[in-house]
Design an enzyme around this catalytic site. Structure first.
Site, PDB file in Angstrom:
ATOM      1  N   HIS A  89      17.282  36.140  23.173  1.00  0.00           N
ATOM      2  CA  HIS A  89      18.477  35.809  22.774  1.00  0.00           C
ATOM      3  C   HIS A  89      19.480  35.616  24.029  1.00  0.00           C
ATOM      4  O   HIS A  89      20.756  35.830  23.739  1.00  0.00           O
ATOM      5  CB  HIS A  89      19.139  36.726  21.625  1.00  0.00           C
ATOM      6  N   ASP A 154      27.023  43.525  17.846  1.00  0.00           N
ATOM      7  CA  ASP A 154      27.645  42.898  16.384  1.00  0.00           C
ATOM      8  C   ASP A 154      26.685  42.435  15.688  1.00  0.00           C
ATOM      9  O   ASP A 154      26.604  42.344  14.690  1.00  0.00           O
ATOM     10  CB  ASP A 154      28.561  41.772  17.054  1.00  0.00           C
ATOM     11  N   GLU A 267      37.441  46.146  17.113  1.00  0.00           N
ATOM     12  CA  GLU A 267      37.329  45.185  18.125  1.00  0.00           C
ATOM     13  C   GLU A 267      38.520  44.290  18.033  1.00  0.00           C
ATOM     14  O   GLU A 267      39.543  44.453  17.263  1.00  0.00           O
ATOM     15  CB  GLU A 267      36.076  44.406  17.262  1.00  0.00           C
TER      16      GLU A 267
HETATM   17  P1  FAD Z   1      15.702  38.644  25.871  1.00  0.00           P
HETATM   18  O1  FAD Z   1      16.837  37.800  25.677  1.00  0.00           O
HETATM   19  O2  FAD Z   1      14.529  38.387  25.129  1.00  0.00           O
HETATM   20  O3  FAD Z   1      15.672  39.539  27.067  1.00  0.00           O
HETATM   21  C1  FAD Z   1      16.774  39.783  27.904  1.00  0.00           C
HETATM   22  C2  FAD Z   1      16.415  40.170  29.418  1.00  0.00           C
HETATM   23  O4  FAD Z   1      15.914  41.769  29.122  1.00  0.00           O
HETATM   24  C3  FAD Z   1      15.244  39.403  29.944  1.00  0.00           C
HETATM   25  O5  FAD Z   1      15.627  39.571  31.431  1.00  0.00           O
HETATM   26  C4  FAD Z   1      14.096  40.342  29.649  1.00  0.00           C
HETATM   27  O6  FAD Z   1      13.030  40.153  30.592  1.00  0.00           O
HETATM   28  C5  FAD Z   1      14.683  41.706  29.570  1.00  0.00           C
HETATM   29  N1  FAD Z   1      13.830  42.464  28.714  1.00  0.00           N
HETATM   30  C6  FAD Z   1      13.677  42.125  27.375  1.00  0.00           C
HETATM   31  N2  FAD Z   1      13.023  43.202  26.678  1.00  0.00           N
HETATM   32  C7  FAD Z   1      12.770  43.996  27.591  1.00  0.00           C
HETATM   33  C8  FAD Z   1      12.274  45.513  27.583  1.00  0.00           C
HETATM   34  N3  FAD Z   1      11.520  45.871  26.782  1.00  0.00           N
HETATM   35  N4  FAD Z   1      12.147  45.977  28.840  1.00  0.00           N
HETATM   36  C9  FAD Z   1      12.601  45.522  30.107  1.00  0.00           C
HETATM   37  N5  FAD Z   1      13.418  44.360  30.093  1.00  0.00           N
HETATM   38  C10 FAD Z   1      13.299  43.612  28.871  1.00  0.00           C
HETATM   39  N6  FAD Z   1      25.283  41.878  23.310  1.00  0.00           N
HETATM   40  C11 FAD Z   1      26.030  42.779  23.136  1.00  0.00           C
HETATM   41  O7  FAD Z   1      26.005  43.726  24.198  1.00  0.00           O
HETATM   42  N7  FAD Z   1      26.729  43.036  22.102  1.00  0.00           N
HETATM   43  C12 FAD Z   1      26.853  42.004  21.225  1.00  0.00           C
HETATM   44  O8  FAD Z   1      27.282  42.352  20.193  1.00  0.00           O
HETATM   45  C13 FAD Z   1      26.116  40.905  21.073  1.00  0.00           C
HETATM   46  N8  FAD Z   1      25.706  40.164  20.224  1.00  0.00           N
HETATM   47  C14 FAD Z   1      25.002  38.875  20.477  1.00  0.00           C
HETATM   48  C15 FAD Z   1      24.767  37.876  19.390  1.00  0.00           C
HETATM   49  C16 FAD Z   1      23.986  36.980  19.542  1.00  0.00           C
HETATM   50  C17 FAD Z   1      23.995  35.821  18.304  1.00  0.00           C
HETATM   51  C18 FAD Z   1      23.328  36.735  20.476  1.00  0.00           C
HETATM   52  C19 FAD Z   1      22.481  35.326  21.005  1.00  0.00           C
HETATM   53  C20 FAD Z   1      23.550  37.742  21.749  1.00  0.00           C
HETATM   54  C21 FAD Z   1      24.230  38.918  21.496  1.00  0.00           C
HETATM   55  N9  FAD Z   1      24.423  39.732  22.633  1.00  0.00           N
HETATM   56  C22 FAD Z   1      25.281  40.925  22.364  1.00  0.00           C
HETATM   57  C23 FAD Z   1      23.513  39.615  23.761  1.00  0.00           C
HETATM   58  C24 FAD Z   1      22.418  40.109  23.824  1.00  0.00           C
HETATM   59  O9  FAD Z   1      22.497  41.604  23.940  1.00  0.00           O
HETATM   60  C25 FAD Z   1      21.467  39.827  25.186  1.00  0.00           C
HETATM   61  O10 FAD Z   1      21.384  38.712  25.232  1.00  0.00           O
HETATM   62  C26 FAD Z   1      20.264  40.455  24.957  1.00  0.00           C
HETATM   63  O11 FAD Z   1      19.591  40.481  26.312  1.00  0.00           O
HETATM   64  C27 FAD Z   1      19.195  39.854  23.844  1.00  0.00           C
HETATM   65  O12 FAD Z   1      18.269  40.640  23.386  1.00  0.00           O
HETATM   66  P2  FAD Z   1      17.029  40.080  23.324  1.00  0.00           P
HETATM   67  O13 FAD Z   1      15.960  41.300  23.034  1.00  0.00           O
HETATM   68  O14 FAD Z   1      16.953  38.730  22.860  1.00  0.00           O
HETATM   69  O15 FAD Z   1      16.556  40.045  24.970  1.00  0.00           O
END
Ligand code: FAD
Length: 515
Positions: A89, A154, A267
């Site tokens: 994400h 969120d 918020e």
């Molecule tokens: P990925 O996108 O898969 O990874 C993000 C980064 O972390 C990459 O560099 C990856 O290599 C690394 N990573 C992933 N897993 C691990 C692990 N286990 N150990 C070490 N590194 C790792 N953020 C907020 O703070 N608050 C919000 O309310 C919020 N709402 C969101 C809503 C939506 C619809 C979206 C798309 C994003 C939102 N985000 C929010 C942002 C979100 O927190 C970040 O984009 C987060 O990185 C996404 O998590 P993911 O698990 O998909 O990580």
């Protein structure tokens, strides 16, 4: 062996059967899980939809041992990199590894492994897998133990490791800090392939580096997350302001009141003062049966208005008049516009999963899978009025086709030892420009929206605003140096200690893989 490896990472094999190089890779890693060289396209994309890469393979680990094996294998190659992919994400390819190995963390990661009692007066915590989705953590915690993490995002379709690598913020952050402030211990596999248990007391350098560390120092395979008794119900409330100063005054008042004298969630967002169905008045109502009375708006000519969004937890045993009285008392201090109070009651789980409903609708009409050129910033309290004047009221006065969040957070709830960088001051605002674009429609093009994001960052810099990017993205080392400021040297030092060959999280584009 190195020559052998050099050969295979440059090869593409389109046959359905693994070739000898792929068989060599599989057998060398000795995985209990699996490795896939064909169905890898999903790992070359992310929610942002702005970048695409071709991973060499996707690993579905069956546990920490597999993750360590993958990293050790990569370290013996001349140029292989490893990206942990949470739920993908990210916006700018942060979880990608072009021609590298992507570890699909969601697979085989348990949402709640155990409940443990914590030292230091924290009560209880749960051990959760690094690849667990927060929505699964919520459901398991509430249904099995009546407990819930204290600090959320969120949207909960994100993984534990993904948000802990950034910060993890939402309307509870003002009270409990970001998710990175709500973890007491982690199991991490470093870039040298070592599995390390770390906390604030043990291996603390690694612990604090990994939190907010953009995946640079290790892969989080388990986290111990603080929990509290889960409430049954939530009163979810929105009120509207015409003036930014009054909105910020009230929001800051609420986040600085002691617990028990404020709401449990605070918020806010900016919306357009028009009947635009996406960006305008309709975005404020909480229930399709509620109507926004446009005559209220004749009292202001401002191009944008401000919505303060708050929530109060309660239990089913509380009688409704007690809840009403508490809400009235808290709202009584606020200066929102008359006739702009919207409220609904819903279960705690429904409240925390509120974005899931929007996700379903967005998936149905195609905008969930279209590009999302999002921009997230932390802006200090001293600069937020200028941000409103130059950005919300001018550049974004017609809206962005999605939410424009803006709400204050207390700096004292953040642990300065983590890798997250913040602007100055006791209070700063999160600004989230969550743009949605229409599928199959060119105007305004995604490129224009990305350019507008650049313009916003440039304006902030030119006007001397105190801000930092959240979920940062830079294409040059200079950009990263500026982002980290006087913390850059420490970041580099920790990188050299825990991932000296720069194998991990290449999609962040901070360091270059070393031979
Ligand atoms: P990925 O996108 O898969 O990874 C993000 C980064 O972390 C990459 O560099 C990856 O290599 C690394 N990573 C992933 N897993 C691990 C692990 N286990 N150990 C070490 N590194 C790792 N953020 C907020 O703070 N608050 C919000 O309310 C919020 N709402 C969101 C809503 C939506 C619809 C979206 C798309 C994003 C939102 N985000 C929010 C942002 C979100 O927190 C970040 O984009 C987060 O990185 C996404 O998590 P993911 O698990 O998909 O990580």
């Amino acid at each position: 062996m190195i020559a052998y490896l050099e050969h295979f990472v440059h090869e593409n094999n389109n046959d359905s059967e693994p070739n000898e190089h792929e068989q060599f890779v599989s057998s060398s890693m000795e995985l209990d899980g699996s490795i896939d060289f064909r169905s890898t396209a999903f790992a070359g994309k992310d929610f942002g939809g702005l970048h695409a890469t071709s991973p060499f393979a996707v690993v579905r680990p069956s546990g920490t041992h597999d993750i360590a094996s993958v990293i050790r294998f990569a370290s013996q190659s001349p140029n292989l990199t490893v990206a942990a992919r949470g739920n993908g994400h990210s916006i700018n390819g942060q979880a990608m590894a072009n021609r590298g190995l992507v570890i699909d963390m969601k697979r085989g990661s348990e949402s709640v492994i155990d409940v443990v009692r914590c030292d230091g007066g924290y009560g209880y915590a749960v051990d959760v897998g690094g690849g667990a989705l927060w929505e699964d953590v919520l459901k398991r915690c509430v249904s099995n133990f009546g407990l819930a993490p204290r600090s959320w995002t969120d949207y909960l379709g994100l993984t534990v490791g993904g948000t802990l690598s950034n910060a993890g913020v939402s309307g509870q952050t003002f009270r409990y800090g970001p998710q990175t402030s709500n973890v007491t211990e982690m199991e991490v596999v470093t870039g040298t392939g070592d599995t390390v248990i770390c906390s604030g007391d043990v291996n603390s350098d690694l612990f604090f580096s990994v939190l907010g560390g953009l995946g640079q120092f290790g892969i989080i395979t388990r986290a111990r997350v603080l929990v509290q008794p889960a409430p049954d119900m939530v009163r979810w409330i929105r009120v509207v302001y015409a003036e930014f100063e009054e909105f910020t005054r009230d929001a800051e008042l609420l986040i600085t009141r002691p617990e028990g004298e404020s709401f449990d969630y605070v918020e806010g967002f900016v919306f357009v003062n028009s009947d635009d169905p996406v960006n305008g008045w309709a975005s404020v109502v909480l229930d399709p049966d509620q109507l926004f009375d446009p005559s209220v708006m004749t009292r202001t000519e401002n191009p944008v208005l401000y919505c303060l969004e708050v929530a109060l937890h309660y239990n089913k045993g509380n009688c409704s008049s007690t809840v009403d009285t508490r809400v009235e008392r808290l709202l009584g201090r606020l200066r929102f516009m008359e006739d702009t109070l919207f409220q609904v009651d819903l279960s705690y789980i429904e409240f925390l999963l509120r974005v899931k409903e929007a996700e379903k609708q967005a998936k149905a009409n195609g905008i969930w899978d279209a590009p999302h050129p999002w921009l997230n910033l932390f802006v200090s309290k001293s600069s937020i009025a200028d941000f409103d004047r130059f950005v919300f009221k001018k550049i974004l006065k017609d809206g962005i086709g999605g939410p424009m969040l803006v709400y204050p957070i207390l700096r004292s709830r953040w642990d300065e030892r983590t890798s997250v960088v913040l602007p100055d001051g006791d209070i700063f605002y999160i600004v989230a420009l969550l743009r949605f674009t229409k599928p199959y429609q060119k105007s305004p093009s995604v490129r224009d929206l990305v350019a507008q994001n650049h313009e916003i960052v440039q304006v902030c810099a030119r006007k001397g605003l105190d801000f930092k990017l959240y979920l940062p993205h830079y294409n040059s080392e200079e950009g990263w140096k500026q982002h980290f400021g006087d913390r850059w040297d420490r970041f580099v030092e920790m990188k050299l200690r825990y991932d000296p060959m720069a194998i991990l999280a290449p999609g962040q584009k901070i360091f270059t893989r070393q031979q």
